[in-house]
Design a protein around this motif. Structure first.
Motif, short mmCIF file in Angstrom:
data_model
loop_
_atom_site.label_atom_id
_atom_site.label_comp_id
_atom_site.label_asym_id
_atom_site.label_seq_id
_atom_site.Cartn_x
_atom_site.Cartn_y
_atom_site.Cartn_z
N LEU A 126 0.85 -1.19 0.00
CA LEU A 126 0.00 0.00 0.00
C LEU A 126 0.89 1.24 0.00
N SER A 127 0.57 2.20 -0.86
CA SER A 127 1.44 3.36 -1.01
C SER A 127 1.04 4.50 -0.08
N PRO A 128 2.02 5.28 0.37
CA PRO A 128 1.70 6.48 1.15
C PRO A 128 0.78 7.43 0.41
N ASP A 129 0.92 7.50 -0.92
CA ASP A 129 0.03 8.36 -1.71
C ASP A 129 -1.42 7.93 -1.57
N ALA A 130 -1.66 6.60 -1.59
CA ALA A 130 -3.03 6.10 -1.45
C ALA A 130 -3.59 6.44 -0.07
N VAL A 131 -2.77 6.32 0.95
CA VAL A 131 -3.22 6.65 2.31
C VAL A 131 -3.50 8.14 2.43
N ASN A 132 -2.66 8.96 1.84
CA ASN A 132 -2.88 10.40 1.88
C ASN A 132 -4.17 10.79 1.15
N GLU A 133 -4.42 10.17 0.01
CA GLU A 133 -5.68 10.43 -0.70
C GLU A 133 -6.86 9.94 0.12
N ALA A 134 -6.70 8.80 0.79
CA ALA A 134 -7.78 8.28 1.63
C ALA A 134 -8.10 9.24 2.77
N ARG A 135 -7.06 9.83 3.35
CA ARG A 135 -7.27 10.82 4.41
C ARG A 135 -8.09 12.01 3.91
N ARG A 136 -7.85 12.40 2.68
CA ARG A 136 -8.59 13.52 2.10
C ARG A 136 -10.05 13.14 1.83
N VAL A 137 -10.25 11.92 1.35
CA VAL A 137 -11.59 11.46 0.94
C VAL A 137 -12.45 11.09 2.14
N ALA A 138 -11.83 10.57 3.20
CA ALA A 138 -12.59 10.09 4.37
C ALA A 138 -13.05 11.26 5.23
N LYS A 139 -14.30 11.19 5.64
CA LYS A 139 -14.85 12.20 6.53
C LYS A 139 -14.50 11.89 7.99
N HIS A 140 -14.51 10.58 8.35
CA HIS A 140 -14.31 10.21 9.75
C HIS A 140 -13.00 9.46 10.02
N ARG A 141 -12.72 8.43 9.23
CA ARG A 141 -11.49 7.66 9.50
C ARG A 141 -11.06 6.81 8.32
N VAL A 142 -9.76 6.51 8.32
CA VAL A 142 -9.16 5.56 7.39
C VAL A 142 -8.75 4.34 8.21
#
Length: 268
Positions: free
Chosen positions: A210-226
């Motif tokens: 899993l890439s840090p970029d994907a996690v960073n995008e997930a942080r942006r997209v998620a309203k509550h949590r990743v």
């Protein structure tokens, strides 16, 4: 993607052959009529690594003597335990409740997505992203057509929206805070030997970490949590900055959590 060819079971019908041709056109994969040949002969003729096998009642993916097909068995057991009042560690890590929206970035055979859909209910939304064209097709059709189970399980399956593609590309196209929870269950860096049910899926799963970029995008997209599922002592949690780790005391897996905000029904 593994080189693939499409064929049918030995006892097929005109309907099965029509479906095989439909899949061949849709997935842009070669179709070879079975004509009483062995699957190995079909595979060798097509110079393919794996076979999408079309039968009367299901699609499956055959590779290295293993067969992958859709079945809600594990999700069915987990939902039964939830109905009995037991805790599901994934649901707890997500803080998931009715009406929430979940983006499952690593759908696989959809066990986690089905459980999430059951909890989110008809007012919620569950979208699952699957990188493999073949797995996405098999799971999508299974979720729509599987029968013979209790209505609440079938309803949870039917509500899931399957998207075939790369989760990072999909995340990049989404607006901020558009899903309550973004979830990852990447293939473990160190496979669990006991998890034989995952063996047929592994050749088709995205094996990249899993890439840090994907996690960073997930942080942006998620309203509550990743949320990310991994082996309990995996270094992936630290590498990807999942600082909150939770799970069952004796479970070999754990869930990393990145909190965005505290939802109304959560205890800060």
């Amino acid at each position: 993607m593994n080189n693939l060819v499409i064929t049918t079971g030995l006892r097929n019908s005109e309907k099965v052959e029509d479906l095989a041709l439909e899949l061949s056109n849709k997935l842009k994969l070669p179709y070879l009529p079975r004509e009483k040949q062995s699957l190995e002969s079909i595979r060798q003729r097509a110079s393919a690594e794996s076979i999408i096998l079309v039968n009367n009642n299901r699609l499956s993916l055959v590779t290295n003597g293993m067969e992958l097909f859709f079945h809600p068995g594990l999700a069915k057991l987990r939902i039964k335990e939830l109905q009995a009042g037991k805790t599901d560690q994934m649901i707890s890590a997500m803080a998931l409740s009715e009406g929430k929206t979940v983006l499952d970035c690593t759908l696989g055979i959809a066990s986690d997505a089905i459980v999430a859909s059951y909890i989110a209910g008809s007012l919620g939304t569950v979208v699952g992203i699957e990188a493999s064209i073949a797995v996405a097709e098999i799971v999508s059709r299974g979720l729509k057509n599987y029968h013979g189970e209790r209505p609440e399980l079938l309803d949870a399956m039917r509500r899931i929206n399957v998207v075939q593609g790369d989760h990072l590309e999909y995340l990049r196209q989404l607006p901020d805070n558009c899903f309550d929870i973004v979830y990852f269950d990447p293939m473990f860096r160190k496979p669990r030997e006991q998890s034989s049910s995952m063996a047929p899926l592994r050749p088709f799963a995205n094996s990249n970490p899993l890439s840090p970029d994907a996690v960073n995008e997930a942080r942006r997209v998620a309203k509550h949590r990743v949320v990310m599922k991994e082996n309990r002592f995996s270094q992936e949690f630290k590498r990807l900055n999942f600082h909150t780790i939770q799970g069952g005391r004796y479970s070999p897996v754990a869930y990393g959590i990145i909190h965005k905000v505290v939802a109304d029904n959560e205890i800060p």
